[in-house]
Scaffold this motif. Sequence first.
Motif, PDB file in Angstrom:
ATOM      1  N   ASP A  40       0.857  -1.172   0.000  1.00 21.29           N
ATOM      2  CA  ASP A  40       0.000   0.000   0.000  1.00 21.29           C
ATOM      3  C   ASP A  40       0.901   1.233   0.000  1.00 21.29           C
ATOM      4  O   ASP A  40       2.135   1.129   0.007  1.00 21.29           O
ATOM      5  CB  ASP A  40      -0.980  -0.011   1.178  1.00 21.29           C
ATOM      6  N   ARG A  45       1.309  -2.611   4.414  1.00 24.28           N
ATOM      7  CA  ARG A  45       0.728  -3.900   4.037  1.00 24.28           C
ATOM      8  C   ARG A  45       1.327  -4.357   2.715  1.00 24.28           C
ATOM      9  O   ARG A  45       1.580  -3.549   1.827  1.00 24.28           O
ATOM     10  CB  ARG A  45      -0.793  -3.786   3.908  1.00 24.28           C
ATOM     11  N   ILE A  66      -6.477 -13.520   1.654  1.00 29.32           N
ATOM     12  CA  ILE A  66      -7.854 -13.041   1.505  1.00 29.32           C
ATOM     13  C   ILE A  66      -8.716 -14.203   1.030  1.00 29.32           C
ATOM     14  O   ILE A  66      -8.512 -14.739  -0.063  1.00 29.32           O
ATOM     15  CB  ILE A  66      -7.934 -11.881   0.496  1.00 29.32           C
ATOM     16  N   ARG A  69     -15.487 -12.764   0.864  1.00 25.33           N
ATOM     17  CA  ARG A  69     -15.952 -11.553   0.177  1.00 25.33           C
ATOM     18  C   ARG A  69     -15.752 -10.319   1.053  1.00 25.33           C
ATOM     19  O   ARG A  69     -15.367  -9.258   0.568  1.00 25.33           O
ATOM     20  CB  ARG A  69     -17.429 -11.707  -0.195  1.00 25.33           C
ATOM     21  N   GLU A  70     -15.981 -10.465   2.350  1.00 20.25           N
ATOM     22  CA  GLU A  70     -15.846  -9.330   3.260  1.00 20.25           C
ATOM     23  C   GLU A  70     -14.398  -8.830   3.303  1.00 20.25           C
ATOM     24  O   GLU A  70     -14.139  -7.622   3.276  1.00 20.25           O
ATOM     25  CB  GLU A  70     -16.321  -9.701   4.673  1.00 20.25           C
ATOM     26  N   GLN A  71     -13.460  -9.771   3.375  1.00 21.88           N
ATOM     27  CA  GLN A  71     -12.045  -9.386   3.379  1.00 21.88           C
ATOM     28  C   GLN A  71     -11.675  -8.693   2.063  1.00 21.88           C
ATOM     29  O   GLN A  71     -10.945  -7.696   2.061  1.00 21.88           O
ATOM     30  CB  GLN A  71     -11.160 -10.618   3.571  1.00 21.88           C
ATOM     31  N   GLN A  73     -13.693  -7.078   0.056  1.00 18.47           N
ATOM     32  CA  GLN A  73     -14.360  -5.776  -0.025  1.00 18.47           C
ATOM     33  C   GLN A  73     -13.609  -4.712   0.778  1.00 18.47           C
ATOM     34  O   GLN A  73     -13.571  -3.547   0.395  1.00 18.47           O
ATOM     35  CB  GLN A  73     -15.807  -5.896   0.475  1.00 18.47           C
ATOM     36  N   GLU A  74     -12.982  -5.121   1.866  1.00 16.08           N
ATOM     37  CA  GLU A  74     -12.224  -4.171   2.693  1.00 16.08           C
ATOM     38  C   GLU A  74     -11.017  -3.581   1.966  1.00 16.08           C
ATOM     39  O   GLU A  74     -10.506  -2.529   2.352  1.00 16.08           O
ATOM     40  CB  GLU A  74     -11.756  -4.854   3.987  1.00 16.08           C
ATOM     41  N   LEU A  75     -10.563  -4.243   0.898  1.00 12.89           N
ATOM     42  CA  LEU A  75      -9.411  -3.751   0.138  1.00 12.89           C
ATOM     43  C   LEU A  75      -9.789  -2.683  -0.885  1.00 12.89           C
ATOM     44  O   LEU A  75      -8.905  -2.036  -1.452  1.00 12.89           O
ATOM     45  CB  LEU A  75      -8.722  -4.914  -0.584  1.00 12.89           C
ATOM     46  N   THR A  76     -11.079  -2.487  -1.114  1.00 15.82           N
ATOM     47  CA  THR A  76     -11.536  -1.553  -2.140  1.00 15.82           C
ATOM     48  C   THR A  76     -10.890  -0.180  -1.965  1.00 15.82           C
ATOM     49  O   THR A  76     -10.905   0.389  -0.878  1.00 15.82           O
ATOM     50  CB  THR A  76     -13.072  -1.402  -2.103  1.00 15.82           C
TER      51      THR A  76
END
Length: 198
Positions: A40, A45, A66, A69-71, A73-76
């Motif tokens: 990042d 990370r 990862i 789906r939740e994990q 989505q958190e990367l968006t």
Amino acid sequence: MSTKVCVGQFAGAHGVRGLVKVKSFTEDAQAVASYGPLSDERGARRFTLTLQGTMKDLFLVRVDGIATREQAQELTGVRLYVDRSTLPETEDEDEFYHADLIGLRAELADGTVWGTVKALYDFGAGDVLEIRTESGPLEMLPFTRACVPLVDVKGGRVVVDLPAVIEAREGEAEKDGEDAPDGADVAEDDVENKGTRP
């Protein structure tokens, strides 16, 4: 000169098994997954990507660690960077990485330092340089040969040919400063004339 280059950005989850959509900023779009672990912006990370397929102008990747789906989505929105040193050198003087422009002096044709390149953006109508001028305000300048006729990365500079609208604005700011009575300050709104131009 920046030591990191942004090569892509996570664009959301795909499906329920942790696949992530990625927008690639590399010339060879598939190369986004070939530079080894990416990080990042802060380098806090690290991400290892495995290409799984395509979806319109996006790539589907599996990211180590990862699985849901939740994990995913958190990367968006997370932008992906690679160390500049891992990228191949450009082949001629007209080729350069956008990251190489950050921090370069912006000079007028007569050698006068006008400012410093702070960022490069693409808002959809072509690249735009953000320059912090010597007088303080930020200016947005189209990154075209007409406005930036010379890019000299080795020399640490770009030469700019200011559009008439910027020259007029700077002339007005200088005039306002000259007309201000002794001890009076020019209003901040007159100096901080910011914004993108069409």
